[in-house]
Design an enzyme around this catalytic site. Structure first.
Site, PDB file in Angstrom:
ATOM      1  N   GLU A 204       0.847  -1.203   0.000  1.00 30.23           N
ATOM      2  CA  GLU A 204       0.000   0.000   0.000  1.00 30.23           C
ATOM      3  C   GLU A 204       0.883   1.254   0.000  1.00 30.23           C
ATOM      4  O   GLU A 204       0.497   2.306   0.492  1.00 30.23           O
ATOM      5  CB  GLU A 204      -1.036  -0.008   1.114  1.00 30.23           C
ATOM      6  N   ASP A 308     -11.725  -0.657  13.578  1.00 32.70           N
ATOM      7  CA  ASP A 308     -11.804  -0.896  12.136  1.00 32.70           C
ATOM      8  C   ASP A 308     -12.382  -2.306  11.942  1.00 32.70           C
ATOM      9  O   ASP A 308     -13.589  -2.457  11.697  1.00 32.70           O
ATOM     10  CB  ASP A 308     -10.413  -0.750  11.493  1.00 32.70           C
ATOM     11  N   LYS A 333     -15.033   2.380   6.035  1.00 30.78           N
ATOM     12  CA  LYS A 333     -14.578   1.958   4.707  1.00 30.78           C
ATOM     13  C   LYS A 333     -15.823   1.554   3.933  1.00 30.78           C
ATOM     14  O   LYS A 333     -16.408   0.495   4.222  1.00 30.78           O
ATOM     15  CB  LYS A 333     -13.650   0.752   4.822  1.00 30.78           C
ATOM     16  N   SER A 363      -6.168  -1.082   1.269  1.00 30.67           N
ATOM     17  CA  SER A 363      -4.760  -1.222   0.888  1.00 30.67           C
ATOM     18  C   SER A 363      -4.592  -1.375  -0.633  1.00 30.67           C
ATOM     19  O   SER A 363      -3.645  -0.855  -1.203  1.00 30.67           O
ATOM     20  CB  SER A 363      -4.128  -2.382   1.637  1.00 30.67           C
TER      21      SER A 363
HETATM   22  C1  PEP Z   1      -6.657  -1.178   7.316  1.00 22.99           C
HETATM   23  O1  PEP Z   1      -6.590  -2.202   8.000  1.00 22.99           O
HETATM   24  O2  PEP Z   1      -6.948  -0.106   7.857  1.00 22.99           O
HETATM   25  C2  PEP Z   1      -6.421  -1.215   5.864  1.00 22.99           C
HETATM   26  C3  PEP Z   1      -6.452  -0.106   5.129  1.00 22.99           C
HETATM   27  O3  PEP Z   1      -6.137  -2.417   5.316  1.00 22.99           O
HETATM   28  P1  PEP Z   1      -7.050  -3.246   4.302  1.00 22.99           P
HETATM   29  O4  PEP Z   1      -7.572  -2.334   3.265  1.00 22.99           O
HETATM   30  O5  PEP Z   1      -6.107  -4.288   3.776  1.00 22.99           O
HETATM   31  O6  PEP Z   1      -8.169  -3.821   5.128  1.00 22.99           O
HETATM   32 MG    MG Z   2      -7.167  -0.980   9.931  1.00 24.16          MG
END
Ligand code: PEP
Ligand code: MG
Length: 410
Positions: A204, A308, A333, A363
């Site tokens: 990432e 998260d 997200k 990521s």
């Molecule tokens: C995260 O864990 O905050 C992250 C951005 O990773 P992923 O997109 O792989 O979940």
């Molecule tokens: Mg995270």
């Protein structure tokens, strides 16, 4: 608005993995949106695709465009030309769309479909996406940037098989504008590369290193002090990725902690390195461990304890975290849940309970910058969207562009 065609297809993300892109064709223009992909995927996220990517592509390509146009027509019955939609109308449309789809799409596909539709609708209303979703005049934006500079955990290979156990080491500058904050992050990224003598980037675009967690935190504080800018420091431990049967297994250096020891250790790190931001310090089921840590932290520190994988952009899990007093900040997200209605709900619930909101990239990213507009429209407190790489810059540049547009209007 008349949709002429909806076309879904496979595209590659920044890691070269397959993801979905949706194109909406209207007489005015073509509107594209695509979805990123996670790697440290939480157990409680919805599946990115229902059955498979191909299934979702076929499902979208076989959608009856007339039925979707009818959703808009009914809503816009008395205003066929030059209409102006209210924010409530927009979300009613999404609700109708989601009932039509009946859970037949995964999170990535629904997010790309809804984003492309919203982009088309915003244009039809002669508005920028952020203005369209906000519904009122926005005066200024106060979003702070969270920049991932150094990487470890699942996202990194490390050097000679050695890497930090934690996934992301984050700089969070506190200057006045987004433009200045983006510049600070560029500088601290370069300084980190120099101090670490880093030559590689992880998947990432954070720097690869064999230094361990504490050495990195020491280095970050050194950079902060030398650079003399107002910067906070944070970490995403992504601790579910090194948790098994009640224990957290560290490799650099090797040690293992039970839940109580993990809480005490994280609490010690917060104090020793003056940390402002701690994401997923405990595994994704441990609501009570989170709340023990938050209770300790609240006594003396000004630190965000962020969910998260714990909350997975799911209103129900967020409400559980609030009830248990597990967190004071939450990652949002959009493709963890797919539905932008649920994204909005998560942010509203968080705000109501004084929980800080962080809109986040994944990521594996694409050039799509919808999350920048969402962060502005939903008045997020922070955006986590990396520092280096075209896919990350696309969101940062969009925010700088929005900041500029708003300044001109004042
Ligand atoms: C995260 O864990 O905050 C992250 C951005 O990773 P992923 O997109 O792989 O979940
Ligand atoms: Mg995270």
């Amino acid at each position: 608005m008349i949709i002429k065609k909806i076309i879904a297809k496979e595209v590659k993300n920044s890691r070269g993995e397959k993801t979905i892109q949706v194109l909406i064709k209207t007489p005015k223009a073509n509107f594209f949106a695509s979805s990123p992909s996670g790697k440290s995927i939480g157990k409680y996220e919805v599946n990115p695709y229902n059955k498979s990517l191909i299934h979702d592509i076929n499902f979208i390509n076989n959608l009856n465009v007339n039925k979707i146009n009818n959703l808009f027509k009914t809503k816009l019955k008395n205003k066929p030309n030059n209409f102006s939609l209210k924010v409530e109308d927009i979300f009613t449309l999404l609700k109708n769309l989601e009932s039509l789809i009946k859970n037949k799409l995964g999170g990535n596909s629904l997010f790309a479909l809804e984003s492309s539709l919203l982009k088309a609708l915003a244009k039809e209303n002669n508005k920028q996406l952020f203005e369209f979703l906000y519904g009122k005049k926005i005066k200024n934006i106060k979003i702070r940037l969270i920049g991932n500079a150094i990487g470890g955990g699942l996202h990194s290979k490390g050097i000679n098989n050695q890497k930090p156990d934690y996934q992301e080491f984050l700089f969070i500058p506190k200057e006045k504008t987004i433009k200045e904050n983006a510049e600070v992050n560029d500088t601290v990224y370069k300084l980190s590369r120099k101090v670490l003598k880093a030559r590689k980037r992880n998947d990432e675009n954070a720097l690869e290193t064999n230094f361990n967690n504490e050495q990195i935190l020491e280095i970050m504080n050194g950079i902060k002090n030398k650079y003399k800018k107002n910067i906070d420091i944070g970490i995403d431990l992504a601790s579910s990725s090194f948790y098994k049967n009640g224990k957290y297994y560290y490799k650099n250096p090797t040690t293992k902690f039970n839940s109580k020891e993990q809480i005490n250790y994280v609490n010690k790190l917060i104090k020793k390195y003056n940390l402002f931001y701690i994401e997923d310090p405990l595994n994704e089921n441990d609501f009570s461990g989170f709340s023990k840590l938050l209770k300790q932290v609240r006594k003396t520190d000004n630190c965000l304890i962020v969910g998260d994988d714990l909350t997975a952009t799911n209103p129900k899990r967020l409400k559980k975290a609030i009830k248990n007093k597990s967190i004071n900040a939450v990652i949002v997200k959009p493709n963890q849940i797919g539905s932008l209605l649920k994204v909005k709900e998560v942010i509203e619930v968080a705000k109501k309970h004084n929980i800080k909101t962080i809109i986040s990239h994944r990521s594996g990213e694409t050039f799509d910058n919808t999350i920048a507009d969402l962060a502005v429209a939903f008045e997020a407190d922070f955006i986590k969207t990396g520092i280096y790489g075209k896919e990350r810059k696309s969101k940062l540049n969009r925010l700088i562009e929005i900041e500029k547009m708003l300044k001109k209007k004042i």
